[in-house]
Design a protein around this motif. Sequence first.
Motif, PDB file in Angstrom:
ATOM      1  N   TYR A   1       0.855  -1.342   0.042  1.00 11.81           N
ATOM      2  CA  TYR A   1       0.018   0.016  -0.067  1.00 11.81           C
ATOM      3  C   TYR A   1       1.000   1.375   0.088  1.00 11.81           C
ATOM      4  CZ  TYR A   1      -3.920   3.026   1.239  1.00 11.81           C
ATOM      5  OH  TYR A   1      -4.855   3.930   1.346  1.00 11.81           O
TER       6      TYR A   1
ATOM      7  N   VAL B   1       2.207   2.285  -3.542  1.00 14.35           N
ATOM      8  CA  VAL B   1       0.922   2.962  -4.304  1.00 14.35           C
ATOM      9  C   VAL B   1       0.964   4.415  -3.845  1.00 14.35           C
ATOM     10  CG1 VAL B   1      -1.542   2.760  -4.652  1.00 14.35           C
ATOM     11  CG2 VAL B   1      -0.280   0.668  -4.419  1.00 14.35           C
TER      12      VAL B   1
ATOM     13  N   GLU C   1      -0.847   2.876 -11.273  1.00 15.99           N
ATOM     14  CA  GLU C   1      -0.052   2.792  -9.980  1.00 15.99           C
ATOM     15  C   GLU C   1      -0.333   1.716  -9.160  1.00 15.99           C
ATOM     16  OE1 GLU C   1      -1.379   5.629 -11.264  1.00 15.99           O
ATOM     17  OE2 GLU C   1       0.309   7.192 -11.230  1.00 15.99           O
ATOM     18  N   PRO C   2      -1.714   1.374  -8.639  1.00 18.38           N
ATOM     19  CA  PRO C   2      -1.936   0.367  -7.863  1.00 18.38           C
ATOM     20  C   PRO C   2      -1.633  -0.915  -8.549  1.00 18.38           C
ATOM     21  CG  PRO C   2      -3.777   1.952  -8.155  1.00 18.38           C
ATOM     22  CD  PRO C   2      -2.887   2.325  -9.106  1.00 18.38           C
TER      23      PRO C   2
ATOM     24  N   GLY D   1       1.417  -1.863  -6.437  1.00 21.62           N
ATOM     25  CA  GLY D   1       0.627  -2.626  -5.290  1.00 21.62           C
ATOM     26  C   GLY D   1       0.738  -4.166  -5.415  1.00 21.62           C
TER      27      GLY D   1
ATOM     28  N   GLY E   1      -2.766  -4.286  -4.722  1.00 28.55           N
ATOM     29  CA  GLY E   1      -3.222  -3.124  -5.379  1.00 28.55           C
ATOM     30  C   GLY E   1      -4.419  -3.410  -6.063  1.00 28.55           C
TER      31      GLY E   1
END
Lengths: 354, 287
Positions: free
Chosen positions: B158, B161, B232-233, B237, B241
């Motif tokens: 997390y 992210v 991005e996630p 992640g 993510g």
Amino acid sequence: MAGVQVSNVSRSFGAHKALDDVSIDFADGGFYALLGPSGSGKTTLLRQIAGFDFPDSGRIAIGGESVERVPVEKRRIGMVFQNYALFPNMSVADNVAFGLSVRGEAKAVIATEVQRALALVQLGKLGGRRPHQLSGGQRQRVALARAIVTKPRVLLLDEPLGALDKALRVDMQIELKRIQREIGITTIFVTHDQEEALTMSDRIGILRDGRLVQEGPPEEIYNRPKSEFAATFLGDANIFRGDTTGNGIRLADGTAIAAGAGATLAAGAKASCAVRPERIRIATDAGAPDGNANILKGQVSKRIFAGNNSTYFVERAGQTLKVIVQNTGMERLAEGQDVVLRWSPESTVLIAAN
Amino acid sequence: MAAATASRNGLRSALPLLAPAYLWLTVAIFLPLSAMVFFSFMTELPLSGKPWAFTLGNYAAFFSQSLYLTLLLASLRLGLEVTLWCVVIGYPAAYVLAKVLKGRSREAIFLLVILPFWSNGLVRIFSWAMVLREGGILDTALNAMLPFKINIDLMYSYPAVIIGLVHSYVPYMVLTCYLTLQAIDDSLIEAGRSLGASRLQVLKRVIIPLSMPGLVAGAALIFVPVVGSFMEPRILGGRTGTFYGTVIEDQFVAVFNWPLGAALSFILLAVVLVILAIASPVLRRAA
């Protein structure tokens, strides 16, 4: 309330000496004008007294307490800015209350004090307005109320009337003087307007290139300037340059000018004489002989009518002299006319050459 | 009457100037979005050739499966956290740019702030992956400097992210805050201090209220896209993510359930609009 002592203060910005060894004593309760052209250091000096900037050397004391390294928020001063600097996000009342509320005063105390301050500047009913809903003169009054409500030890004004039109400015001069008398606060006022300095202040300090040129009551500076700069910056002056004779000077063409006031200088040194335009009498003939009066012959080149008075420009030996004559109904002199100028030695100030 | 005529004349003369923009918006945004609204009420994508019918099922799916709501809440929290970090990092930077630095040094710092804008988003994210993974740049550098051994493996977490998103979006906050801060006259700050306020009190009572429009604009510019973010996630992640945005992306690129993806998108749009509508009067009062 407290007096302010500035002793040997210097401040440079890079190679530029903004203040060069300035010392002034601002008496408790006095109204003091700092006068000078732009770049003379008058605002820099005010900012040192306020605490926005610290001097490189020298001492500043407020009420006898050294403050030259004390930041502005701890100096207990009040300041009015040229552009008023009212907080646009707050009402008039909140602007005035700001200084009290950051000090953690009780709400009831704040409300009373704010009302009193607004009443003092005659804006009692406008507390709920926003700054942008006010006229220039009203904003000026709010800025003043905000600066004095905290009962500061000294009130600093940075060209506060510069943004107002002429009529309003005269009103505000009278108003500012009244308020200053009423609360008896030491006031230091920066201006480049000589008339403002003359009419409002108890004492004037003239600055030039970071140095204090002369300091004293308005009449003393006007009547006894110690330098050509002081003579010409505060009011208008005719300057004659020559060699001292002991009681005056001798011009290059041999004419002697007697001076009854000013510096005592050894004979032979370079010196100047200053005469105010309104001290010179202008006539078409020499009139009755007068033992010690200065007399020069010249020719009128121009006349400017300004209502209650007229300014004559008189050419004499390559120099243009100014003479101001009250309009008393006397016949006017024509351009091109030969005239005789006459004034007393007492109106002539001898100044050492700079 | 005269005013009405004047404004109509003004509009007529402005029409040639407005037309290209509106034409473009119609073609590029309104038509595709309308198509998506249409899709979101279908059982099947018409392009597949299968028979289709109108349905509310795609919207009902959101409410019938708690997973979607959970992910939406996680995305909203992500948006909130990223926005807060952008304020914490971006506002002081904007303040320094607007009020402290002058001349060439300001230009240089400004360039550094803008630089992420000019770099490709994927490159930006993968370079973070190289920094954050175990044995990556951060891990190696810290272990080279510290006398004891530590393991830095932020990758697929997390925080990774958050780091990636804050990096991508902080320039918006810097720019919007810079603009409002720069418009604040320095004499207001000086006036506050001359009245006995400490620097902190001036910040709280004068500077922040006056720069609130910039903060609000920056927050809106960041919060909305972050809530729907998926790149991005997904990259930084990993398994942690999974957010609302990645689920929508899945519907379009992996599952090929465009109607469900469209429906989930419009639910997100509605939620974001409701949040902005609730927040704006509160923020406006603060400003």
